[in-house]
Design a protein around this motif. Sequence first.
Motif, PDB file in Angstrom:
ATOM      1  N   ARG A   1      29.740   5.357   4.919  1.00 12.06           N
ATOM      2  CA  ARG A   1      30.694   5.752   5.244  1.00 12.06           C
ATOM      3  C   ARG A   1      31.552   5.406   4.868  1.00 12.06           C
ATOM      4  O   ARG A   1      32.924   6.410   4.858  1.00 12.06           O
ATOM      5  CB  ARG A   1      30.800   4.277   6.132  1.00 12.06           C
TER       6      ARG A   1
ATOM      7  N   VAL B   1      32.584   9.289   4.130  1.00 12.59           N
ATOM      8  CA  VAL B   1      33.258  10.000   5.135  1.00 12.59           C
ATOM      9  C   VAL B   1      34.605   9.784   5.598  1.00 12.59           C
ATOM     10  O   VAL B   1      35.238  10.288   5.839  1.00 12.59           O
ATOM     11  CB  VAL B   1      33.004   9.355   6.665  1.00 12.59           C
TER      12      VAL B   1
ATOM     13  N   LYS C   1      36.629  11.832   3.652  1.00 16.16           N
ATOM     14  CA  LYS C   1      36.434  13.335   3.607  1.00 16.16           C
ATOM     15  C   LYS C   1      35.497  14.548   2.832  1.00 16.16           C
ATOM     16  O   LYS C   1      35.606  15.025   2.246  1.00 16.16           O
ATOM     17  CB  LYS C   1      38.242  14.026   3.631  1.00 16.16           C
TER      18      LYS C   1
ATOM     19  N   GLU D   1      30.402  13.370   5.825  1.00 14.04           N
ATOM     20  CA  GLU D   1      30.411  13.693   7.223  1.00 14.04           C
ATOM     21  C   GLU D   1      29.640  12.521   7.683  1.00 14.04           C
ATOM     22  O   GLU D   1      28.446  12.869   7.236  1.00 14.04           O
ATOM     23  CB  GLU D   1      30.231  14.575   7.884  1.00 14.04           C
ATOM     24  N   ASP D   2      29.667  12.402   9.342  1.00 10.85           N
ATOM     25  CA  ASP D   2      28.540  11.687  10.484  1.00 10.85           C
ATOM     26  C   ASP D   2      27.659  12.416  10.066  1.00 10.85           C
ATOM     27  O   ASP D   2      27.671  13.265  10.316  1.00 10.85           O
ATOM     28  CB  ASP D   2      29.760  11.381  11.811  1.00 10.85           C
TER      29      ASP D   2
ATOM     30  N   ALA E   1      35.767   6.000  12.373  1.00 15.50           N
ATOM     31  CA  ALA E   1      35.823   6.399  11.074  1.00 15.50           C
ATOM     32  C   ALA E   1      35.794   5.377   9.777  1.00 15.50           C
ATOM     33  O   ALA E   1      35.322   4.411   8.969  1.00 15.50           O
ATOM     34  CB  ALA E   1      35.562   7.546  10.476  1.00 15.50           C
TER      35      ALA E   1
END
Length: 509
Positions: free
Chosen positions: A295, A298, A301, A304-305, A447
């Motif tokens: 996480r 994410v 950046k 990603e999920d 997120a």
Amino acid sequence: MCVEGDGCEIEGCSSSDEVRTLSGSMSSALKSSPDLHPCKPGHKFRAALLRCRSPTAAAGILSFGNVLNYMDRYTVAGVLLDIQRHYEVSDSGIGLLQTVFICSFMVAAPIFGYLGDRFNRKVILSCGIFFWSIVTLSSSFIGKEYYWLFVLSRGLVGIGESSYSSISPTIIGDLFTNNSRTMMLSVFYLAIPLGSGLGYILGSSAKVAAGDWHWALRVSPVLGITAGTLILIFVPEPKRGVADQMGRIRTRTSWLCDMKALAKNRSYVFSSLASSAVSFATGAFGMWIPLYLARAQVVQKTGEDCTKEICSSKDSLIFGAITCVTGLLGVVIGAATTRLCRQKTERADPLVCAVSMLGSAIFICLIFVVAKKSIVGAYVCIFIGETLLFLNWAITADILMFVVIPTRRATAVAFQSFTSHLLGDAGSPYLIGLISDALQQSYATSALWRFLSLGYALMLCPFIIVLGGMFFLATALFFLDDREKAEKQLSQMTRPPSTVKVTTTGGAT
């Protein structure tokens, strides 16, 4: 010439040799007799097998079994995100897997402790390994509509693994003593971080290789059955307390008496509470850190999920590798530091544990500070924090061996396991998931907030670790008194081995 236990002659031995059998050892003073007959091929094989039952080989096999125990336990954590997506459950729901496992583990521990102090230990160990291996393999075929059955299977696996963790250290305790026992217990407890790390690696690698996370649960059972067979064949069943005294234990206390004595043993009580703090942290970390770091990426950046059928296993692999390395370093540094500090103070064992716990709490706190900005920085903090945390695994077991008499060690190990799991990792994974879910519901889901809510929940761990360090300091206060009491009680319960006087027509020999 040597004499095997059934009265046959073993070739290739001198008269000064001693042959160790299942029931003990034959004296080197025995001479060849006309009544003896050459060994048959089956006897020779049995004699060769007995020679392989050395204490070092037995400790190695038991350590291998312990690696598999923890590897199987954390294989699920290595594919946790895939399981969560497959069964479509929340953070608290997925945390329930570890909680059910540990609850069944700790409930079964006292039962196996009682059995381990009274019956053949290696048979109990082997049956436990065979049981969890079969259940783990069967759980890999459970459909997605039966999540409750998958949770139940983890509970059954916990029962099987409980037998091993409760009894196997007592066999090592009866095979070695003093510094050699510390060394062998260090190797044995190295299996905790090593097996945990390999569980992540095995789960992730098997999933990627097969393209299906179910295959992560189909490798360790094969190894488990192998380990159970090796234990049955090569691990001896030493007499309880044989390494501590040359005499035979002539009295055995009742289970109720054992429990009363353990409750009054202050070193045992405080070290068990300290172990609970370690279990709380390791249970929560083992379940949630890979997901927390995923996480974090994410948010940064750089990741990603997961929306694919097979989620990325990079974080599980890295965390597993770090756990293996830090486990090795922690156990080696812990054993070496304790041996060095024993030259300065007799309270070295609990003091080393206390300092390592307090140092670990600092670096674990830093994980949640730097993770938002730097994954590398988070891994560095994890590396140092885990190394310091793993220092105390073998030392804690050695403390127990010092302050508890041999005839109640299996019970002591079992109830220490029960306490540490009850107050530790039985509830910590579920509790962390519950706090994370509650925080996510307080604000709009994003997120960033999913990452922060899990981090805030995990911040509970360093405070529990500090509390554990305080319990180790309390252990240091009573350690010498409790060790002296155990030594006195053991001397009262033993008697020197009986001597046999053989007479002949020519006189006494």
